[in-house]
Write a protein that holds these residues in place. Structure first.
Motif, mmCIF file in Angstrom:
data_model
loop_
_atom_site.group_PDB
_atom_site.id
_atom_site.type_symbol
_atom_site.label_atom_id
_atom_site.label_comp_id
_atom_site.label_asym_id
_atom_site.label_seq_id
_atom_site.Cartn_x
_atom_site.Cartn_y
_atom_site.Cartn_z
ATOM 1 N N SER A 173 -6.736 -31.110 39.314
ATOM 2 C CA SER A 173 -6.666 -29.740 38.814
ATOM 3 C C SER A 173 -7.285 -28.784 39.826
ATOM 4 O O SER A 173 -8.363 -29.038 40.361
ATOM 5 C CB SER A 173 -7.426 -29.625 37.494
ATOM 6 N N GLU A 174 -6.620 -27.690 40.048
ATOM 7 C CA GLU A 174 -7.126 -26.674 40.978
ATOM 8 C C GLU A 174 -8.386 -25.993 40.432
ATOM 9 O O GLU A 174 -9.102 -25.311 41.152
ATOM 10 C CB GLU A 174 -6.032 -25.637 41.282
ATOM 11 N N GLN A 175 -8.659 -26.216 39.117
ATOM 12 C CA GLN A 175 -9.831 -25.568 38.526
ATOM 13 C C GLN A 175 -11.110 -26.381 38.740
ATOM 14 O O GLN A 175 -12.207 -25.842 38.607
ATOM 15 C CB GLN A 175 -9.604 -25.375 37.026
ATOM 16 N N GLY A 223 -2.157 -33.948 31.141
ATOM 17 C CA GLY A 223 -2.323 -32.494 31.030
ATOM 18 C C GLY A 223 -1.708 -32.004 29.738
ATOM 19 O O GLY A 223 -1.621 -32.746 28.756
ATOM 20 N N SER A 224 -1.241 -30.775 29.747
ATOM 21 C CA SER A 224 -0.718 -30.182 28.512
ATOM 22 C C SER A 224 0.711 -30.676 28.241
ATOM 23 O O SER A 224 1.430 -31.084 29.165
ATOM 24 C CB SER A 224 -0.738 -28.662 28.629
ATOM 25 N N THR A 225 1.125 -30.584 26.994
ATOM 26 C CA THR A 225 2.434 -31.132 26.612
ATOM 27 C C THR A 225 3.625 -30.440 27.301
ATOM 28 O O THR A 225 4.527 -31.133 27.771
ATOM 29 C CB THR A 225 2.571 -31.128 25.079
ATOM 30 N N ALA A 230 8.020 -31.413 31.147
ATOM 31 C CA ALA A 230 8.792 -30.968 32.313
ATOM 32 C C ALA A 230 8.719 -32.011 33.426
ATOM 33 O O ALA A 230 9.723 -32.326 34.075
ATOM 34 C CB ALA A 230 8.269 -29.622 32.804
ATOM 35 N N ILE A 231 7.529 -32.568 33.630
ATOM 36 C CA ILE A 231 7.356 -33.560 34.695
ATOM 37 C C ILE A 231 8.087 -34.851 34.345
ATOM 38 O O ILE A 231 8.737 -35.481 35.191
ATOM 39 C CB ILE A 231 5.842 -33.791 34.935
ATOM 40 N N TYR A 232 8.040 -35.223 33.083
ATOM 41 C CA TYR A 232 8.737 -36.442 32.657
ATOM 42 C C TYR A 232 10.247 -36.297 32.904
ATOM 43 O O TYR A 232 10.886 -37.191 33.462
ATOM 44 C CB TYR A 232 8.452 -36.698 31.174
ATOM 45 N N LEU A 245 0.993 -37.979 29.909
ATOM 46 C CA LEU A 245 0.156 -37.840 28.714
ATOM 47 C C LEU A 245 -0.075 -36.351 28.447
ATOM 48 O O LEU A 245 -0.429 -35.610 29.372
ATOM 49 C CB LEU A 245 -1.184 -38.554 28.910
ATOM 50 N N GLY A 246 0.130 -35.945 27.212
ATOM 51 C CA GLY A 246 0.079 -34.516 26.890
ATOM 52 C C GLY A 246 -1.070 -34.148 25.981
ATOM 53 O O GLY A 246 -2.108 -34.821 25.934
ATOM 54 N N GLY A 247 -0.855 -33.065 25.235
ATOM 55 C CA GLY A 247 -1.917 -32.487 24.418
ATOM 56 C C GLY A 247 -2.129 -33.225 23.102
ATOM 57 O O GLY A 247 -1.556 -34.293 22.857
ATOM 58 N N ARG A 278 -11.580 -31.654 25.105
ATOM 59 C CA ARG A 278 -11.265 -33.085 25.273
ATOM 60 C C ARG A 278 -9.968 -33.358 24.533
ATOM 61 O O ARG A 278 -9.804 -32.890 23.404
ATOM 62 C CB ARG A 278 -12.335 -33.964 24.622
ATOM 63 N N CYS A 279 -9.103 -34.174 25.135
ATOM 64 C CA CYS A 279 -7.845 -34.478 24.443
ATOM 65 C C CYS A 279 -8.089 -35.354 23.229
ATOM 66 O O CYS A 279 -7.214 -35.505 22.394
ATOM 67 C CB CYS A 279 -6.882 -35.161 25.386
ATOM 68 N N MET A 280 -9.269 -35.954 23.122
ATOM 69 C CA MET A 280 -9.576 -36.779 21.950
ATOM 70 C C MET A 280 -10.528 -36.053 20.993
ATOM 71 O O MET A 280 -10.982 -36.654 20.004
ATOM 72 C CB MET A 280 -10.164 -38.120 22.381
ATOM 73 N N ILE A 382 -5.833 -26.051 20.303
ATOM 74 C CA ILE A 382 -6.648 -24.897 20.733
ATOM 75 C C ILE A 382 -7.469 -25.262 21.965
ATOM 76 O O ILE A 382 -7.649 -24.472 22.868
ATOM 77 C CB ILE A 382 -7.568 -24.430 19.573
ATOM 78 N N PHE A 383 -7.958 -26.487 22.008
ATOM 79 C CA PHE A 383 -8.728 -26.992 23.154
ATOM 80 C C PHE A 383 -10.012 -26.187 23.364
ATOM 81 O O PHE A 383 -10.370 -25.792 24.476
ATOM 82 C CB PHE A 383 -7.871 -26.987 24.423
ATOM 83 N N GLY A 384 -10.699 -25.957 22.266
ATOM 84 C CA GLY A 384 -11.974 -25.243 22.304
ATOM 85 C C GLY A 384 -12.838 -25.706 21.145
ATOM 86 O O GLY A 384 -12.436 -26.562 20.346
HETATM 87 P P1 NAD Z 1 -2.284 -28.384 32.552
HETATM 88 O O1 NAD Z 1 -1.067 -28.989 31.979
HETATM 89 O O2 NAD Z 1 -2.349 -26.915 32.690
HETATM 90 O O3 NAD Z 1 -2.518 -28.952 34.054
HETATM 91 C C1 NAD Z 1 -2.549 -30.333 34.313
HETATM 92 C C2 NAD Z 1 -2.131 -30.564 35.759
HETATM 93 O O4 NAD Z 1 -0.786 -30.122 35.934
HETATM 94 C C3 NAD Z 1 -2.972 -29.784 36.768
HETATM 95 O O5 NAD Z 1 -3.166 -30.583 37.900
HETATM 96 C C4 NAD Z 1 -2.105 -28.578 37.092
HETATM 97 O O6 NAD Z 1 -2.309 -28.076 38.391
HETATM 98 C C5 NAD Z 1 -0.696 -29.123 36.960
HETATM 99 N N1 NAD Z 1 0.268 -28.119 36.504
HETATM 100 C C6 NAD Z 1 0.028 -27.054 35.708
HETATM 101 N N2 NAD Z 1 1.172 -26.381 35.481
HETATM 102 C C7 NAD Z 1 2.146 -27.055 36.135
HETATM 103 C C8 NAD Z 1 3.554 -26.848 36.275
HETATM 104 N N3 NAD Z 1 4.172 -25.832 35.693
HETATM 105 N N4 NAD Z 1 4.249 -27.723 37.008
HETATM 106 C C9 NAD Z 1 3.632 -28.769 37.606
HETATM 107 N N5 NAD Z 1 2.304 -29.001 37.507
HETATM 108 C C10 NAD Z 1 1.567 -28.157 36.787
HETATM 109 O O7 NAD Z 1 -3.522 -28.963 31.735
HETATM 110 P P2 NAD Z 1 -5.053 -28.548 31.844
HETATM 111 O O8 NAD Z 1 -5.244 -27.198 31.269
HETATM 112 O O9 NAD Z 1 -5.557 -28.828 33.226
HETATM 113 O O10 NAD Z 1 -5.715 -29.646 30.893
HETATM 114 C C11 NAD Z 1 -5.805 -29.506 29.497
HETATM 115 C C12 NAD Z 1 -4.664 -30.220 28.801
HETATM 116 O O11 NAD Z 1 -4.663 -31.592 29.179
HETATM 117 C C13 NAD Z 1 -4.814 -30.227 27.288
HETATM 118 O O12 NAD Z 1 -3.554 -29.999 26.722
HETATM 119 C C14 NAD Z 1 -5.300 -31.623 26.976
HETATM 120 O O13 NAD Z 1 -5.012 -32.100 25.684
HETATM 121 C C15 NAD Z 1 -4.583 -32.403 28.009
HETATM 122 N N6 NAD Z 1 -5.226 -33.684 28.250
HETATM 123 C C16 NAD Z 1 -4.608 -34.782 27.738
HETATM 124 C C17 NAD Z 1 -5.187 -36.016 27.915
HETATM 125 C C18 NAD Z 1 -4.530 -37.236 27.354
HETATM 126 O O14 NAD Z 1 -4.966 -38.315 27.690
HETATM 127 N N7 NAD Z 1 -3.494 -37.134 26.542
HETATM 128 C C19 NAD Z 1 -6.405 -36.132 28.604
HETATM 129 C C20 NAD Z 1 -6.998 -34.985 29.108
HETATM 130 C C21 NAD Z 1 -6.385 -33.755 28.928
#
Ligand code: NAD
Length: 496
Positions: A173-175, A223-225, A230-232, A245-247, A278-280, A382-384
């Motif tokens: 993550s860039e953050q 990351g988020s769903t 989109a990546i899948y 793995l998503g939200g 946390r996703c959990m 909400i993730f908060g």
């Molecule tokens: P995010 O989806 O914004 O980003 C995740 C990654 O994807 C980052 O590296 C980001 O740079 C990249 N990304 C963002 N937008 C993109 C795009 N349009 N195309 C390609 N890559 C892109 O997620 P986040 O805000 O970093 O993390 C929080 C989310 O992750 C929450 O939804 C949380 O539930 C989920 N999460 C899920 C699990 C799990 O195991 N299921 C674990 C941790 C976090």
């Protein structure tokens, strides 16, 4: 102000386009992170391609030795790593240490790779024929990880991928980018040959270049769903193996027979730990019966008001800041929507003194009661630090509610009734289930993954599934006919 770099071919590489990295506790810009373009991704792929064939042919026991050393180095530098995590993510140091320890478990599991790659063997599978199947590495694989676990989620992926004989490219993550660079340094110190672990920072451009590169054979995403989906899709279009793995929206079901004191205090940790990022995290408590709900809301409300909140790098705190201003505002917006929709706002985190007094992205713990399933605070992730209490009449209503939700990552039931617990574990449509365990994150030798909109792909993360994901199976049949044997041509389909 430090400018971070990519880590390609064992060297730091600067970039042209940058984003600021911010300390969420102070809102100060603490660094700049480069955003990779397609040419930078290509450079990493070239470096991986140059070394992976030799690594593939290195005995698994020697590959495992690197992981043994890496584990010790992670432990040696644990305090430094946790400080990096806290500075960029905002979570408290003790929580960062928890994530790192859970990450290290995955390195330990990868140390057992010679055993995990043994494969299967059948002597005399057919007349004079021996058959065995083994796991072979895929080649170059990549991981794209979220901000909320800068150490643990990458550690779910790359130790096993590398131990299996692959080269791994991480796009963190860039953050929260610094932890991955630190881990790259430690892998070098552990003796991993240059080019087998590389870090490219970036956004969509870098990720799409990775997905589209034919040399990258598999992608692990967390990351988020919407991004996971989109990546899948794009990965599948490119013929790649993808696990995305998503939200989540994790429910805890609280039955009247539960130990309510225990349920309330563990739910505090599960809902508000890491500020709910946390996703959990448990974000919904489904209470069976009004008496259960009344008692739980009273207890959680009282404890939520007293949580110690502040900069994550200070000791002895319960909760740090949220990751950035936009996210803090989004969570605060949900609190507004919930109240406007008629849910009962028992504790309002927007009223925490730090929200006004600090430039950091703070929000106090928030508790809603009498939430109904159609409102956005129930439907959306909400993730908060926001916990919603939903009241239902029966246990079966609770199960039906959980099963109707779009997400299916984690869930938990609080009960002292074994029969009810068993019914819950069988009937619930969620990938990870706790029985009086509110954060049922499996240990490293089981795999992690949700159902429904929480995971796209077949194989879960880490554990035994990681060996399957980062390798492909080959079945080999061999026969050594006797010298001078007079064999007749056999045109029928061979059978034993
Ligand atoms: P995010 O989806 O914004 O980003 C995740 C990654 O994807 C980052 O590296 C980001 O740079 C990249 N990304 C963002 N937008 C993109 C795009 N349009 N195309 C390609 N890559 C892109 O997620 P986040 O805000 O970093 O993390 C929080 C989310 O992750 C929450 O939804 C949380 O539930 C989920 N999460 C899920 C699990 C799990 O195991 N299921 C674990 C941790 C976090």
């Amino acid at each position: 102000m430090p400018t971070l770099t990519h880590w390609i071919g064992g060297e730091r590489l600067e970039g042209e386009r940058h984003l600021d990295v911010t300390n969420p506790a102070s809102a100060e810009v603490i660094g700049r992170v480069p955003m990779a373009d397609a040419a930078t991704v290509e450079r990493a792929i070239d470096a991986a391609r140059a070394v992976q064939p030799t690594w593939r042919d290195t005995p698994p026991a020697r590959r495992a030795q690197v992981m043994f050393r890496f584990k010790m180095l992670l432990e040696r530098d644990a305090d430094e790593i946790c400080a990096l995590i806290s500075r960029e993510h905002g979570k408290v140091l003790e929580d960062a240490m928890g994530e790192l320890k859970r990450g290290i478990e995955n390195v330990e599991y990868a140390c057992g790779v010679p055993e995990l790659l043994k494969g299967e063997y059948s002597h005399n599978a057919g007349p004079g024929i021996d058959t065995w199947s083994n796991h072979q590495p895929l080649g170059i694989v990549a991981g794209i990880t979220p901000f909320n676990f800068p150490a643990m989620v990458p550690l779910w992926m790359f130790p096993m991928a590398i131990a299996c004989g692959n080269a791994f490219i991480l796009k963190p993550s860039e953050q929260a980018p610094s932890t991955s660079l630190k881990m790259a340094e430690l892998l070098g110190e552990a003796g991993l040959p240059v080019g087998l672990f590389q870090v490219i920072h970036g956004d969509r451009e870098a990720v799409e270049a990775l997905i589209d590169a034919p040399e990258v054979k598999a992608l692990s995403f967390v990351g988020s769903t919407p991004v996971a989906k989109a990546i899948y899709r794009r990965g599948a279009d490119n013929g790649k193996r993808v696990q995305a793995l998503g939200g989540a929206k994790n429910h805890a079901v609280v039955r009247p027979d539960a130990d309510l004191d225990n349920a309330a205090s563990t739910l505090i940790g599960a809902a508000y730990g890491s500020a709910g990022e946390r996703c959990m995290a448990i974000s919904v408590a489904v209470c069976v019966g009004d008496a259960t709900a009344d008692a739980l809301v009273a207890s959680i409300g009282e404890q939520a008001r007293t949580l110690k909140i502040g900069p994550g790098t200070e000791k002895g705190l319960d909760m740090g800041a949220l990751v950035n201003a936009a996210h803090r505002d989004k969570v605060a917006g949900y609190i507004e929507q919930g109240a406007a929709a008629g849910a009962e706002l028992v504790v309002d985190g927007r009223r925490h003194p730090l929200v006004e007094a600090s430039p950091g992205y703070f929000l106090g713990a928030t508790l809603f009661d009498r939430v109904t399933p159609e409102v956005s605070i129930y439907r959306d992730e909400i993730f908060g630090p926001v916990l919603c209490v939903v009241r239902v009449e029966t246990f079966e209503d609770a199960i039906a509610l959980v099963n109707a939700h779009q997400y299916g990552n984690g869930t938990c039931v609080f009960t002292r009734d074994g029969e009810a617990a068993r019914r819950f574990a069988d009937a619930i449509e969620v990938g990870m289930v706790g029985i009086n365990v509110p954060l049922p994150v499996p240990v490293a030798f089981h795999s992690f993954g949700g159902w429904k909109e929480s995971l796209f792909g077949d194989l879960h993360a880490y554990g035994p599934d990681a060996v399957r994901f980062y390798t492909r199976r080959k079945a080999i049949s061999q026969r050594w006919p006797a010298r001078n044997a007079q064999e007749k041509a056999q045109l029928n389909f061979p059978s034993s």
